[in-house]
Design a protein around this motif. Structure first.
Motif, PDB file in Angstrom:
ATOM      1  N   ALA A   1       0.869  -0.974  -0.031  1.00 53.85           N
ATOM      2  CA  ALA A   1       0.132  -0.034  -0.065  1.00 53.85           C
ATOM      3  C   ALA A   1       0.879   1.179  -0.071  1.00 53.85           C
ATOM      4  CB  ALA A   1      -0.902  -0.006   1.311  1.00 53.85           C
ATOM      5  N   HIS A   2       1.986   1.191   0.649  1.00 60.65           N
ATOM      6  CA  HIS A   2       3.123   2.295   0.634  1.00 60.65           C
ATOM      7  C   HIS A   2       4.306   1.575   0.359  1.00 60.65           C
ATOM      8  CE1 HIS A   2       0.802   5.933   1.760  1.00 60.65           C
ATOM      9  NE2 HIS A   2       0.027   4.914   2.504  1.00 60.65           N
TER      10      HIS A   2
ATOM     11  N   THR B   1      -0.934   7.281   5.801  1.00 62.87           N
ATOM     12  CA  THR B   1       0.098   8.129   5.676  1.00 62.87           C
ATOM     13  C   THR B   1       1.120   7.084   5.817  1.00 62.87           C
ATOM     14  OG1 THR B   1      -1.216   9.893   6.647  1.00 62.87           O
ATOM     15  CG2 THR B   1       0.946  10.062   6.515  1.00 62.87           C
TER      16      THR B   1
ATOM     17  N   GLN C   1       3.550   9.889   0.728  1.00 66.62           N
ATOM     18  CA  GLN C   1       2.489  10.009   0.115  1.00 66.62           C
ATOM     19  C   GLN C   1       1.099   9.869   1.123  1.00 66.62           C
ATOM     20  OE1 GLN C   1       2.741   6.781  -2.768  1.00 66.62           O
ATOM     21  NE2 GLN C   1       3.559   8.271  -4.355  1.00 66.62           N
TER      22      GLN C   1
ATOM     23  N   LEU D   1      -7.904   6.910   5.223  1.00 69.79           N
ATOM     24  CA  LEU D   1      -6.512   7.572   4.622  1.00 69.79           C
ATOM     25  C   LEU D   1      -5.602   6.807   5.389  1.00 69.79           C
ATOM     26  CD1 LEU D   1      -5.747  10.964   3.573  1.00 69.79           C
ATOM     27  CD2 LEU D   1      -4.414  10.247   5.501  1.00 69.79           C
TER      28      LEU D   1
ATOM     29  N   GLN E   1       0.801  13.672  -2.886  1.00 72.01           N
ATOM     30  CA  GLN E   1       2.255  13.762  -2.776  1.00 72.01           C
ATOM     31  C   GLN E   1       2.669  14.889  -1.791  1.00 72.01           C
ATOM     32  OE1 GLN E   1       4.214  11.129  -4.280  1.00 72.01           O
ATOM     33  NE2 GLN E   1       5.902  12.252  -2.860  1.00 72.01           N
TER      34      GLN E   1
ATOM     35  N   TRP F   1      -8.335   5.567   0.419  1.00 74.65           N
ATOM     36  CA  TRP F   1      -8.935   4.379  -0.083  1.00 74.65           C
ATOM     37  C   TRP F   1     -10.509   4.300  -0.134  1.00 74.65           C
ATOM     38  CZ3 TRP F   1      -5.089   0.827  -1.552  1.00 74.65           C
ATOM     39  CH2 TRP F   1      -3.677   1.394  -1.343  1.00 74.65           C
TER      40      TRP F   1
ATOM     41  N   GLY G   1      -6.597   0.007  -6.399  1.00 76.19           N
ATOM     42  CA  GLY G   1      -5.854   0.909  -5.469  1.00 76.19           C
ATOM     43  C   GLY G   1      -6.285   2.148  -4.889  1.00 76.19           C
ATOM     44  N   PRO G   2      -5.621   3.053  -4.484  1.00 77.30           N
ATOM     45  CA  PRO G   2      -6.278   4.231  -3.792  1.00 77.30           C
ATOM     46  C   PRO G   2      -7.076   5.094  -4.838  1.00 77.30           C
ATOM     47  CG  PRO G   2      -3.882   4.458  -4.085  1.00 77.30           C
ATOM     48  CD  PRO G   2      -4.082   3.097  -4.382  1.00 77.30           C
TER      49      PRO G   2
ATOM     50  N   HIS H   1      -2.540   8.348   0.771  1.00 80.81           N
ATOM     51  CA  HIS H   1      -3.432   7.456   0.045  1.00 80.81           C
ATOM     52  C   HIS H   1      -5.101   7.624   0.615  1.00 80.81           C
ATOM     53  CE1 HIS H   1      -0.424   6.224  -2.427  1.00 80.81           C
ATOM     54  NE2 HIS H   1       0.160   5.245  -1.679  1.00 80.81           N
TER      55      HIS H   1
ATOM     56  N   HIS I   1      -7.203   8.287  -4.695  1.00 88.17           N
ATOM     57  CA  HIS I   1      -6.655   9.542  -4.782  1.00 88.17           C
ATOM     58  C   HIS I   1      -5.130   9.590  -3.804  1.00 88.17           C
ATOM     59  CE1 HIS I   1      -6.065  13.729  -5.890  1.00 88.17           C
ATOM     60  NE2 HIS I   1      -5.349  13.912  -4.727  1.00 88.17           N
ATOM     61  N   THR I   2      -4.195  10.203  -4.342  1.00 86.93           N
ATOM     62  CA  THR I   2      -2.850  10.016  -3.830  1.00 86.93           C
ATOM     63  C   THR I   2      -2.544  11.630  -3.545  1.00 86.93           C
ATOM     64  OG1 THR I   2      -2.129   8.055  -4.382  1.00 86.93           O
ATOM     65  CG2 THR I   2      -0.436   9.669  -3.751  1.00 86.93           C
TER      66      THR I   2
END
Length: 402
Positions: free
Chosen positions: A326-327, A345, A350, A343, A368, A354, A362-363, A352, A365-366
């Motif tokens: 996931a990260h 962290t 990043q 979410l 950055q 979910w 996948g997520p 994410h 939205h991400t």
């Protein structure tokens, strides 16, 4: 149209880490503040508190002009953040002088036993690395006494109001990194307001704050005085278990706490003093656990980027989703956003978002970032705003509108 985006970015304290954030709504419905030098009565108001490496808890007020008329158009300039108060211990000085070990945790709850999380005085608890706990109680009418137009006090050279702690004590054997107030509505009848504190022997201590709910009666209906602040009322879990790294209260089930441990085990503890459920899917330290708002799902993330989701609506919780990477590094925090979204962290810088119905893709939205985000907290009334704090003193507010 999706509105996932950054709304506000501000360096609160250069080089001073923000380790934890807690949010709470402003109770005053008619309080107005200055937004872009204009008093806006239709602003949306909320507050948040930060725990920082200089050992101080700071209370901020945020105001944002109503976005109703703009629909999907977000105006970042309409959001203002104001430092209104600093919360100090009995002997702390402000600005800070001398060597400090840092404040790692801050937690808030209303001293009210009903279902309304916005009713009653605001209880604030903080934790320092040596295991020192401080307790404050903020009058629910405090918001009505705020000036209708507040000056910008984000400059540390200005002088925000100071509030001294009601109680200060040290919890024996505390890790110095895990603390959460138990919302009184999860305790049932009126009584002591308590905090959960992680201990080095693997247990979780339930400790009296020295404050009571307004309903000052015991189970037999007799009037009582609050237990002395710092008294350990109970100890959950088994001695010899791995050190707790994070925990979260179940939002619906009374006195139910999910604990992420250094050895990767996730325990769900209750007032029976033993683990109600134990999950062993993680092989690395678990630093992030979160229940969704309805309590049906439990999310956990570990140092190898492994993410798991358990269904708590079943008689026996079942693993329903997992994401191997996931990260790309440590998962530092998990934050619920609503019944379906959460979410995570990561130390990969990043954030994410979910959706449990779209885990296979996948997520959704991400975000950055250019710094390590150690704390994330959504605005209490709805999940449309997210506040984050970094290890370099940066504060950021995001929109989470779908």
């Amino acid at each position: 149209m999706s509105s996932y985006r950054s709304l506000h970015r501000q360096e609160i304290l250069p080089g001073t880490a923000i380790w934890d954030i807690a949010t709470a709504p402003l109770l005053s419905s008619n309080h107005a503040t200055s937004v872009a030098n204009t008093a806006v009565s239709s602003a949306t108001h909320w507050r948040f508190l930060t725990a920082t490496s200089d050992g101080i808890v700071r209370l901020y007020s945020a105001a944002e002009a109503s976005l109703d008329a703009k629909q999907d158009v977000l105006d970042a300039s309409a959001l203002s953040v104001t430092l209104t108060h600093v919360l100090l211990g009995p002997s702390q000085t402000y600005p800070v002088t001398g060597r400090v070990l840092g404040c790692t945790q801050v937690s808030v709850a209303r001293n009210y036993v009903g279902d309304d999380d916005d009713a009653g005085n605001l209880v604030v608890a903080s934790l320092e690395l040596p295991g020192t706990v401080r307790i404050w109680e903020l009058d629910e009418r405090m918001d009505d006494r705020l000036p209708r137009t507040t000056p910008d006090l984000t400059d540390e050279n200005d002088s925000p109001s100071q509030i001294r702690a009601l109680h200060e004590f040290t919890v024996p054997n505390a890790t110095g990194t895990t603390l959460r107030l138990c919302p009184p509505r999860l305790q049932g009848v009126g009584g002591d307001v308590v905090i959960a504190v992680g201990c080095l022997d693997g247990t979780v201590a339930l400790v009296a704050t020295g404050l009571w709910t307004p309903q000052r009666v015991d189970h037999a209906g007799k009037s009582k005085e609050p237990t002395k602040a710092g008294t350990v009322l109970d100890s959950w879990g088994s001695q010899g278990s791995a050190v707790p790294l994070c925990f979260t209260w179940h939002p619906v089930q009374p006195q139910t706490l999910a604990v992420g441990r250094e050895d990767g085990i996730v325990d769900v503890l209750t007032d029976s003093r033993k683990s109600q459920h134990r999950f062993t899917q993680h092989e690395n330290p678990v630093r992030g656990v979160a229940f969704t708002d309805d309590g049906h799902l439990l999310v956990a993330g570990s140092d190898d980027g492994f993410l798991t989701i358990w269904d708590f609506s079943r008689p026996v919780p079942a693993l329903v989703h997992h994401v191997t990477m996931a990260h790309r590094s440590l998962i530092l925090k998990a934050t619920p956003l609503d019944h379906r979204r959460f979410l995570t962290t990561g130390a990969d810088r990043q954030l994410h978002v979910w959706n449990v119905g779209q885990m296979s893709t996948g997520p959704v939205h991400t975000f950055q970032t250019d710094h390590s985000v150690w704390c994330t907290e959504r605005v209490v009334r709805g999940a449309s705003r997210l506040v984050t704090g970094s290890d370099t003193g940066w504060l950021q507010v995001y929109s989470l509108a779908k």
